[in-house]
Design a protein around this motif. Structure first.
Motif, PDB file in Angstrom:
ATOM      1  N   ARG A  38       0.823  -1.212   0.000  1.00  0.00           N
ATOM      2  CA  ARG A  38       0.000   0.000   0.000  1.00  0.00           C
ATOM      3  C   ARG A  38       0.855   1.259   0.000  1.00  0.00           C
ATOM      4  N   ALA A  39       1.995   1.193   0.691  1.00  0.00           N
ATOM      5  CA  ALA A  39       2.917   2.326   0.677  1.00  0.00           C
ATOM      6  C   ALA A  39       3.470   2.543  -0.730  1.00  0.00           C
ATOM      7  N   ALA A  40       3.706   1.452  -1.449  1.00  0.00           N
ATOM      8  CA  ALA A  40       4.184   1.558  -2.826  1.00  0.00           C
ATOM      9  C   ALA A  40       3.152   2.266  -3.702  1.00  0.00           C
ATOM     10  N   LEU A  41       1.903   1.875  -3.558  1.00  0.00           N
ATOM     11  CA  LEU A  41       0.839   2.524  -4.328  1.00  0.00           C
ATOM     12  C   LEU A  41       0.755   4.004  -3.984  1.00  0.00           C
ATOM     13  N   THR A  47       4.607  -0.503 -10.825  1.00  0.00           N
ATOM     14  CA  THR A  47       5.198  -1.734 -11.331  1.00  0.00           C
ATOM     15  C   THR A  47       5.590  -2.640 -10.171  1.00  0.00           C
ATOM     16  N   PHE A  48       5.115  -3.885 -10.224  1.00  0.00           N
ATOM     17  CA  PHE A  48       5.325  -4.840  -9.133  1.00  0.00           C
ATOM     18  C   PHE A  48       5.944  -6.104  -9.705  1.00  0.00           C
ATOM     19  N   ASP A  49       7.078  -6.508  -9.148  1.00  0.00           N
ATOM     20  CA  ASP A  49       7.825  -7.660  -9.645  1.00  0.00           C
ATOM     21  C   ASP A  49       7.802  -8.795  -8.633  1.00  0.00           C
ATOM     22  N   THR A  50       7.473  -9.989  -9.100  1.00  0.00           N
ATOM     23  CA  THR A  50       7.430 -11.152  -8.236  1.00  0.00           C
ATOM     24  C   THR A  50       7.867 -12.373  -9.048  1.00  0.00           C
ATOM     25  N   ALA A  51       7.660 -13.566  -8.498  1.00  0.00           N
ATOM     26  CA  ALA A  51       7.999 -14.803  -9.209  1.00  0.00           C
ATOM     27  C   ALA A  51       7.253 -15.953  -8.567  1.00  0.00           C
ATOM     28  N   ASP A  52       7.027 -16.995  -9.349  1.00  0.00           N
ATOM     29  CA  ASP A  52       6.302 -18.155  -8.830  1.00  0.00           C
ATOM     30  C   ASP A  52       7.036 -18.838  -7.687  1.00  0.00           C
ATOM     31  N   VAL A  53       8.373 -18.728  -7.664  1.00  0.00           N
ATOM     32  CA  VAL A  53       9.181 -19.438  -6.676  1.00  0.00           C
ATOM     33  C   VAL A  53       9.328 -18.664  -5.363  1.00  0.00           C
ATOM     34  N   ALA A  65      -3.726 -10.557  -3.545  1.00  0.00           N
ATOM     35  CA  ALA A  65      -4.815 -10.222  -2.632  1.00  0.00           C
ATOM     36  C   ALA A  65      -4.818  -8.735  -2.294  1.00  0.00           C
ATOM     37  N   THR A  66      -3.637  -8.161  -2.113  1.00  0.00           N
ATOM     38  CA  THR A  66      -3.548  -6.751  -1.736  1.00  0.00           C
ATOM     39  C   THR A  66      -3.915  -5.827  -2.892  1.00  0.00           C
ATOM     40  N   LEU A  67      -3.551  -6.213  -4.099  1.00  0.00           N
ATOM     41  CA  LEU A  67      -3.843  -5.377  -5.257  1.00  0.00           C
ATOM     42  C   LEU A  67      -5.244  -5.606  -5.812  1.00  0.00           C
ATOM     43  N   ASP A  68      -5.929  -6.612  -5.298  1.00  0.00           N
ATOM     44  CA  ASP A  68      -7.282  -6.891  -5.755  1.00  0.00           C
ATOM     45  C   ASP A  68      -8.177  -5.676  -5.485  1.00  0.00           C
ATOM     46  N   GLY A  69      -8.824  -5.198  -6.510  1.00  0.00           N
ATOM     47  CA  GLY A  69      -9.658  -4.009  -6.363  1.00  0.00           C
ATOM     48  C   GLY A  69      -9.014  -2.746  -6.910  1.00  0.00           C
ATOM     49  N   VAL A  70      -7.669  -2.761  -7.067  1.00  0.00           N
ATOM     50  CA  VAL A  70      -6.986  -1.644  -7.710  1.00  0.00           C
ATOM     51  C   VAL A  70      -7.212  -1.755  -9.221  1.00  0.00           C
ATOM     52  N   ARG A  71      -7.468  -0.641  -9.869  1.00  0.00           N
ATOM     53  CA  ARG A  71      -7.742  -0.667 -11.308  1.00  0.00           C
ATOM     54  C   ARG A  71      -6.603  -1.366 -12.036  1.00  0.00           C
ATOM     55  N   GLY A 286      13.099  -4.119  -2.925  1.00  0.00           N
ATOM     56  CA  GLY A 286      12.220  -4.718  -1.934  1.00  0.00           C
ATOM     57  C   GLY A 286      12.284  -3.944  -0.633  1.00  0.00           C
ATOM     58  N   ALA A 287      11.400  -4.282   0.284  1.00  0.00           N
ATOM     59  CA  ALA A 287      11.378  -3.601   1.572  1.00  0.00           C
ATOM     60  C   ALA A 287      10.617  -4.455   2.573  1.00  0.00           C
ATOM     61  N   THR A 288      10.975  -4.298   3.839  1.00  0.00           N
ATOM     62  CA  THR A 288      10.265  -5.002   4.906  1.00  0.00           C
ATOM     63  C   THR A 288       9.421  -4.056   5.744  1.00  0.00           C
ATOM     64  N   ARG A 289       9.591  -2.732   5.518  1.00  0.00           N
ATOM     65  CA  ARG A 289       8.808  -1.751   6.256  1.00  0.00           C
ATOM     66  C   ARG A 289       8.292  -0.682   5.298  1.00  0.00           C
ATOM     67  N   PRO A 290       7.104  -0.146   5.532  1.00  0.00           N
ATOM     68  CA  PRO A 290       6.540   0.868   4.640  1.00  0.00           C
ATOM     69  C   PRO A 290       7.440   2.086   4.462  1.00  0.00           C
ATOM     70  N   GLU A 291       8.110   2.509   5.541  1.00  0.00           N
ATOM     71  CA  GLU A 291       8.962   3.690   5.435  1.00  0.00           C
ATOM     72  C   GLU A 291      10.141   3.452   4.498  1.00  0.00           C
ATOM     73  N   GLN A 292      10.596   2.193   4.389  1.00  0.00           N
ATOM     74  CA  GLN A 292      11.650   1.876   3.424  1.00  0.00           C
ATOM     75  C   GLN A 292      11.131   2.032   2.003  1.00  0.00           C
ATOM     76  N   VAL A 293       9.899   1.605   1.778  1.00  0.00           N
ATOM     77  CA  VAL A 293       9.286   1.748   0.454  1.00  0.00           C
ATOM     78  C   VAL A 293       9.237   3.222   0.066  1.00  0.00           C
ATOM     79  N   THR A 294       8.781   4.049   0.987  1.00  0.00           N
ATOM     80  CA  THR A 294       8.661   5.480   0.719  1.00  0.00           C
ATOM     81  C   THR A 294      10.018   6.102   0.414  1.00  0.00           C
ATOM     82  N   GLU A 295      11.035   5.721   1.199  1.00  0.00           N
ATOM     83  CA  GLU A 295      12.375   6.258   0.969  1.00  0.00           C
ATOM     84  C   GLU A 295      12.914   5.826  -0.389  1.00  0.00           C
ATOM     85  N   ASN A 296      12.754   4.548  -0.714  1.00  0.00           N
ATOM     86  CA  ASN A 296      13.234   4.054  -2.004  1.00  0.00           C
ATOM     87  C   ASN A 296      12.543   4.777  -3.157  1.00  0.00           C
TER      88      ASN A 296
END
Length: 345
Positions: A38-41, A47-53, A65-71, A286-296
């Motif tokens: 949510r902080a990223a949004l 742009t969101f990067d992930t992988a099956d593994v 689940a988190t992005l569900d409902g976002v356009r 990547g980030a483990t805390r919202p404030e890291q996302v904001t700083e990045n």
């Protein structure tokens, strides 16, 4: 947040991409992962990067689940396929079977009908490249994938894929490469970057902070700070130990005044440095805390001049690795290697 084209494609992506390798579903709890997304949004990251593994599918599930409902049209979702997702002989690699089945599984977990970018997570020497490329092309024709990319491929592997795609008359071609790239690790510069610049392939650079080392939070002669990846469970400490060392940590501390003079934090300087490099379309952080996302995210749009680039090189000196031979050493996929997932993104 500012946006760039992914290579020479028409796809616009955020300069900072949100990556959930090692964190979501593995190193942080679900509520914290959701807060980071949510902080990223909120920061304008599209742009969101992930992988099956990643966390054996759990990372994709949390993200979906988190992005569900976002356009959906406002998002760029990228995932990857190749690394082992199970114990079966076909639960890995870039065979037609694994690509098609893994794509369907990623779509379900991400709660979407299509992926904006689907990437070959590694090169698979056990499968004919023609089979791999045709399978990817079929997904594009079916509308389940819009663009194709690779991750941690060597220059000859990328060149071969481009040649085969042209010879087969495929409708789709590689538009992105996702390499590890930061101030310290520059092995992509001699061969991979020049090839990609010629072919219009954009770089999605991951590990811009070198597992957090370039933030300056790891100090010489001191234990890793509580809550950092250096003290976390799972696989993270193994990677941290690869890059921690007194000499390196002392040099990183010497970068802090450089960042301060630019009006940036050390993390922002590291990200801005990567974004300054030729051919880079986005930085995957990547980030483990919202404030890291904001700083990045706030590193987007920050400019650093040639004088700053020179000072970074002077500080890091011989610790910078530009050996192109290491691309083959680290990126090659062998049958024995395919039995377990590698220890990087």
């Amino acid at each position: 947040m500012e946006y760039r084209h992914l290579g020479q494609s028409g796809l616009m992506i955020s300069e900072v991409t949100f990556g959930n390798w090692l964190t979501h579903g593995e190193l942080v709890d679900r509520d914290q992962a959701v807060a980071c997304i949510r902080a990223a949004l909120d920061a304008g990251i599209t742009t969101f990067d992930t992988a099956d593994v990643y966390a054996q599918g759990a990372a994709e599930e949390v993200l979906g689940a988190t992005l569900d409902g976002v356009r959906r049209s406002s998002l760029v979702l990228a995932s990857k396929v190749c690394l082992p997702t199970g114990d079966g002989p076909n639960d890995r690699g870039l065979s037609r079977k694994h690509i098609l089945e893994s794509c369907e599984a990623s779509l379900r977990r991400l709660r979407t009908d299509y992926l904006d970018l689907y990437q070959a997570h590694r090169f698979d020497e056990t499968t004919p490249l023609e089979e791999t490329l045709i399978a990817f092309d079929d997904l594009v024709r079916q509308g389940k994938v819009l663009y194709l990319g690779v991750s941690e491929w060597t220059a000859p592997q990328i060149a071969s894929a481009l040649t085969i795609a042209r010879e087969l008359g495929l409708h789709s071609r590689i538009v992105s490469n996702q390499p590890q790239y930061n101030m310290l690790w520059r092995v992509v510069e001699p061969e991979i970057v020049p090839l990609c610049l010629r072919e219009g392939i954009g770089q999605l650079a991951f590990q811009p902070l070198a597992q957090g080392v370039l933030t300056g939070k790891y100090r010489p002669g001191q234990e890793p700070p509580d809550g950092s990846r250096g003290t976390a469970g799972g696989r993270a400490p193994t990677f941290i130990r690869r890059v921690l060392g007194t000499s390196l940590l002392e040099r990183v501390q010497d970068l802090l005044p450089v960042a301060e003079e630019c009006g940036l934090s050390a993390a922002q300087l590291a990200i801005a440095w990567v974004l300054r490099q030729p051919g880079v379309s986005s930085v995957v952080a990547g980030a483990t805390r919202p404030e890291q996302v904001t700083e990045n995210a706030s590193a987007s749009g920050k400019t650093i001049d040639e004088a700053v680039l020179k000072r970074v090189d002077e500080v890091l000196g011989d610790l910078v690795d530009r050996d192109p031979a290491k691309t083959a050493q680290m990126m090659a996929v062998k049958p024995s290697w395919m039995k377990t997932a590698p220890a990087d993104g």
